[in-house]
Write a protein that holds these residues in place. Structure first.
Motif, PDB file in Angstrom:
ATOM      1  N   LEU A   1       0.860  -1.183   0.000  1.00  0.00           N
ATOM      2  CA  LEU A   1       0.000   0.000   0.000  1.00  0.00           C
ATOM      3  C   LEU A   1       0.893   1.228   0.000  1.00  0.00           C
ATOM      4  CD1 LEU A   1      -2.664  -1.032   2.661  1.00  0.00           C
ATOM      5  CD2 LEU A   1      -2.765  -1.311   0.188  1.00  0.00           C
ATOM      6  N   ILE A   2       0.653   2.134  -0.951  1.00  0.00           N
ATOM      7  CA  ILE A   2       1.471   3.336  -1.076  1.00  0.00           C
ATOM      8  C   ILE A   2       0.543   4.539  -1.149  1.00  0.00           C
ATOM      9  CG2 ILE A   2       3.127   4.593  -2.503  1.00  0.00           C
ATOM     10  CD1 ILE A   2       4.077   1.891  -3.580  1.00  0.00           C
ATOM     11  N   SER A   3       0.839   5.555  -0.350  1.00  0.00           N
ATOM     12  CA  SER A   3       0.107   6.816  -0.455  1.00  0.00           C
ATOM     13  C   SER A   3       1.076   7.958  -0.185  1.00  0.00           C
ATOM     14  CB  SER A   3      -1.070   6.856   0.522  1.00  0.00           C
ATOM     15  OG  SER A   3      -0.602   6.905   1.850  1.00  0.00           O
ATOM     16  N   TYR A   4       0.758   9.116  -0.720  1.00  0.00           N
ATOM     17  CA  TYR A   4       1.596  10.299  -0.562  1.00  0.00           C
ATOM     18  C   TYR A   4       0.874  11.285   0.345  1.00  0.00           C
ATOM     19  CZ  TYR A   4       4.356   8.347  -4.302  1.00  0.00           C
ATOM     20  OH  TYR A   4       5.148   7.516  -5.043  1.00  0.00           O
ATOM     21  N   LYS A   5       1.571  11.719   1.403  1.00  0.00           N
ATOM     22  CA  LYS A   5       0.972  12.647   2.356  1.00  0.00           C
ATOM     23  C   LYS A   5       0.659  13.972   1.675  1.00  0.00           C
ATOM     24  CE  LYS A   5       3.495  10.766   6.289  1.00  0.00           C
ATOM     25  NZ  LYS A   5       4.510  11.030   7.293  1.00  0.00           N
TER      26      LYS A   5
ATOM     27  N   TYR B   1       4.355   3.904   3.101  1.00  0.00           N
ATOM     28  CA  TYR B   1       4.509   2.633   2.408  1.00  0.00           C
ATOM     29  C   TYR B   1       4.323   1.515   3.419  1.00  0.00           C
ATOM     30  CZ  TYR B   1       6.717  -1.240  -0.059  1.00  0.00           C
ATOM     31  OH  TYR B   1       6.963  -2.448  -0.640  1.00  0.00           O
ATOM     32  N   ALA B   2       3.554   0.501   3.046  1.00  0.00           N
ATOM     33  CA  ALA B   2       3.372  -0.662   3.913  1.00  0.00           C
ATOM     34  C   ALA B   2       3.284  -1.908   3.043  1.00  0.00           C
ATOM     35  CB  ALA B   2       2.108  -0.519   4.751  1.00  0.00           C
ATOM     36  N   GLN B   3       3.834  -2.988   3.544  1.00  0.00           N
ATOM     37  CA  GLN B   3       3.718  -4.258   2.834  1.00  0.00           C
ATOM     38  C   GLN B   3       3.466  -5.376   3.836  1.00  0.00           C
ATOM     39  OE1 GLN B   3       7.476  -4.476   0.748  1.00  0.00           O
ATOM     40  NE2 GLN B   3       8.396  -5.778   2.310  1.00  0.00           N
ATOM     41  N   TRP B   4       2.566  -6.262   3.444  1.00  0.00           N
ATOM     42  CA  TRP B   4       2.208  -7.401   4.289  1.00  0.00           C
ATOM     43  C   TRP B   4       1.330  -8.307   3.448  1.00  0.00           C
ATOM     44  CZ3 TRP B   4      -1.348  -7.140   9.183  1.00  0.00           C
ATOM     45  CH2 TRP B   4      -1.148  -8.272   9.975  1.00  0.00           C
ATOM     46  N   LEU B   5       1.486  -9.564   3.610  1.00  0.00           N
ATOM     47  CA  LEU B   5       0.721 -10.532   2.831  1.00  0.00           C
ATOM     48  C   LEU B   5      -0.782 -10.345   3.021  1.00  0.00           C
ATOM     49  CD1 LEU B   5       1.131 -12.906   0.910  1.00  0.00           C
ATOM     50  CD2 LEU B   5       1.073 -14.417   2.872  1.00  0.00           C
ATOM     51  N   LEU B   6      -1.199  -9.951   4.215  1.00  0.00           N
ATOM     52  CA  LEU B   6      -2.626  -9.777   4.483  1.00  0.00           C
ATOM     53  C   LEU B   6      -3.234  -8.532   3.816  1.00  0.00           C
ATOM     54  CD1 LEU B   6      -2.788 -10.887   8.221  1.00  0.00           C
ATOM     55  CD2 LEU B   6      -3.278 -12.222   6.175  1.00  0.00           C
ATOM     56  N   PHE B   7      -2.399  -7.711   3.171  1.00  0.00           N
ATOM     57  CA  PHE B   7      -2.914  -6.529   2.469  1.00  0.00           C
ATOM     58  C   PHE B   7      -3.464  -6.851   1.085  1.00  0.00           C
ATOM     59  CE2 PHE B   7       0.000  -3.398   4.904  1.00  0.00           C
ATOM     60  CZ  PHE B   7      -0.915  -3.354   5.941  1.00  0.00           C
ATOM     61  N   ILE B   8      -3.309  -8.078   0.619  1.00  0.00           N
ATOM     62  CA  ILE B   8      -3.790  -8.427  -0.727  1.00  0.00           C
ATOM     63  C   ILE B   8      -5.273  -8.095  -0.900  1.00  0.00           C
ATOM     64  CG2 ILE B   8      -4.224 -10.367  -2.302  1.00  0.00           C
ATOM     65  CD1 ILE B   8      -1.526 -11.500  -1.378  1.00  0.00           C
TER      66      ILE B   8
ATOM     67  N   ILE C   1      -7.007  -5.755   0.292  1.00  0.00           N
ATOM     68  CA  ILE C   1      -7.278  -4.316   0.238  1.00  0.00           C
ATOM     69  C   ILE C   1      -6.304  -3.581  -0.681  1.00  0.00           C
ATOM     70  CG2 ILE C   1      -8.398  -4.232   2.493  1.00  0.00           C
ATOM     71  CD1 ILE C   1      -5.743  -3.079   3.599  1.00  0.00           C
ATOM     72  N   SER C   2      -5.615  -4.303  -1.547  1.00  0.00           N
ATOM     73  CA  SER C   2      -4.651  -3.661  -2.438  1.00  0.00           C
ATOM     74  C   SER C   2      -5.325  -2.703  -3.421  1.00  0.00           C
ATOM     75  CB  SER C   2      -3.830  -4.700  -3.191  1.00  0.00           C
ATOM     76  OG  SER C   2      -4.666  -5.488  -3.997  1.00  0.00           O
ATOM     77  N   TRP C   3      -6.642  -2.824  -3.603  1.00  0.00           N
ATOM     78  CA  TRP C   3      -7.389  -1.898  -4.452  1.00  0.00           C
ATOM     79  C   TRP C   3      -7.250  -0.464  -3.955  1.00  0.00           C
ATOM     80  CZ3 TRP C   3     -10.766   0.892  -1.674  1.00  0.00           C
ATOM     81  CH2 TRP C   3     -11.196   0.352  -0.463  1.00  0.00           C
ATOM     82  N   TYR C   4      -6.872  -0.288  -2.681  1.00  0.00           N
ATOM     83  CA  TYR C   4      -6.707   1.046  -2.099  1.00  0.00           C
ATOM     84  C   TYR C   4      -5.702   1.884  -2.914  1.00  0.00           C
ATOM     85  CZ  TYR C   4      -5.209   4.657   1.185  1.00  0.00           C
ATOM     86  OH  TYR C   4      -4.879   5.848   1.758  1.00  0.00           O
ATOM     87  N   ASN C   5      -4.712   1.228  -3.517  1.00  0.00           N
ATOM     88  CA  ASN C   5      -3.718   1.956  -4.306  1.00  0.00           C
ATOM     89  C   ASN C   5      -4.347   2.701  -5.482  1.00  0.00           C
ATOM     90  OD1 ASN C   5      -1.432   1.315  -2.766  1.00  0.00           O
ATOM     91  ND2 ASN C   5      -1.268  -0.671  -3.752  1.00  0.00           N
ATOM     92  N   PHE C   6      -5.480   2.231  -5.984  1.00  0.00           N
ATOM     93  CA  PHE C   6      -6.152   2.918  -7.087  1.00  0.00           C
ATOM     94  C   PHE C   6      -6.881   4.173  -6.611  1.00  0.00           C
ATOM     95  CE2 PHE C   6      -6.045  -1.558  -8.538  1.00  0.00           C
ATOM     96  CZ  PHE C   6      -5.221  -1.368  -9.634  1.00  0.00           C
ATOM     97  N   GLU C   7      -7.045   4.321  -5.302  1.00  0.00           N
ATOM     98  CA  GLU C   7      -7.736   5.468  -4.723  1.00  0.00           C
ATOM     99  C   GLU C   7      -6.770   6.560  -4.253  1.00  0.00           C
ATOM    100  OE1 GLU C   7     -11.079   5.633  -4.743  1.00  0.00           O
ATOM    101  OE2 GLU C   7     -11.025   3.691  -5.772  1.00  0.00           O
ATOM    102  N   THR C   8      -5.480   6.318  -4.371  1.00  0.00           N
ATOM    103  CA  THR C   8      -4.485   7.286  -3.916  1.00  0.00           C
ATOM    104  C   THR C   8      -3.722   7.852  -5.109  1.00  0.00           C
ATOM    105  OG1 THR C   8      -2.766   5.602  -3.613  1.00  0.00           O
ATOM    106  CG2 THR C   8      -4.195   6.072  -1.718  1.00  0.00           C
ATOM    107  N   ALA C   9      -3.091   8.993  -4.907  1.00  0.00           N
ATOM    108  CA  ALA C   9      -2.307   9.619  -5.965  1.00  0.00           C
ATOM    109  C   ALA C   9      -1.082   8.770  -6.281  1.00  0.00           C
ATOM    110  CB  ALA C   9      -1.875  11.018  -5.531  1.00  0.00           C
ATOM    111  N   THR C  10      -0.709   8.754  -7.545  1.00  0.00           N
ATOM    112  CA  THR C  10       0.493   8.044  -7.969  1.00  0.00           C
ATOM    113  C   THR C  10       1.675   9.004  -7.924  1.00  0.00           C
ATOM    114  OG1 THR C  10       0.195   8.625 -10.287  1.00  0.00           O
ATOM    115  CG2 THR C  10      -0.860   6.561  -9.509  1.00  0.00           C
ATOM    116  N   GLU C  11       2.874   8.463  -8.021  1.00  0.00           N
ATOM    117  CA  GLU C  11       4.064   9.313  -8.058  1.00  0.00           C
ATOM    118  C   GLU C  11       3.991  10.260  -9.249  1.00  0.00           C
ATOM    119  OE1 GLU C  11       8.641   8.417  -8.999  1.00  0.00           O
ATOM    120  OE2 GLU C  11       7.978   7.655  -7.049  1.00  0.00           O
TER     121      GLU C  11
END
Length: 190
Positions: A25-29, A152-159, A161-171
């Motif tokens: 999961l990646i998001s920009y403050k 930035y967060a990574q964990w197997l259990l995030f699979i 909710i990985s759709w969350y990345n489509f709701e956040t701004a990209t680099e």
């Protein structure tokens, strides 16, 4: 190796690759997701040169966003990438420094990666420090600094909710918005 075994091996590798990269999961403050920024009408005849950096770590679209913005979204008709300061016109030299995660976060990110993300890891301090150096008619007229913080967060259990990345701004979106902010801050020189 038979064709069936080759296909099974390929599908297995594809699934493993998908699992490893879909649990981050990646998001920009301070940068919510927005629609793409529109291009400005090309009305300025002044020469516009821009110098782009080599990104100091894996590039997730920031360099391409800078190039696209300078080439297509500014109001300058004569836009070219280069490093020489023109005698007439503008040069924007962009410097990008990657800000690493804290030492503790780096250790946990390494352990998480080595365990195929069975163990969680996160970082709230990495990102970029960006400088826009502006030259006008051969002389430096300003330095504009911006800071991008990334969660930035990574964990197997995030699979799930990985759709969350489509709701956040990209680099790419963050660098595009930051370049717009630079032009707004430096408008007195243009």
């Amino acid at each position: 190796m038979t064709i069936a075994k080759t296909k099974i091996l390929f599908v297995g590798q594809l699934i493993a690759f998908s699992l490893i990269f879909s649990n981050c999961l990646i998001s920009y403050k301070d940068h919510p997701k927005i629609l793409p920024l529109p291009s400005e009408e090309k009305t300025n005849d002044a020469n516009f040169v821009y110098a782009l950096p080599t990104f100091p770590q894996m590039n997730l679209g920031g360099r391409e966003a800078l190039k696209n913005y300078f080439q297509n979204k500014t109001r300058f008709k004569n836009t070219v990438e280069g490093v020489d300061v023109p005698k007439t016109g503008y040069l924007v030299n962009v410097k990008v420094n990657y800000r690493s995660p804290s030492p503790e976060a780096t250790v946990f990110l390494g352990i998480s990666t080595l365990t195929a993300t069975l163990l969680p890891a996160w970082s709230t301090q990495d990102g970029y420090d960006v400088q826009y150096l502006l030259y006008k008619d051969g002389k430096k007229v300003g330095t504009y600094e911006y800071h991008i913080f990334r969660n930035y967060a990574q964990w197997l259990l995030f699979i799930p909710i990985s759709w969350y990345n489509f709701e956040t701004a990209t680099e790419r979106e963050v660098f595009e918005r930051m370049t717009l902010k630079f032009f707004e801050d430096a408008k007195d020189h243009f």
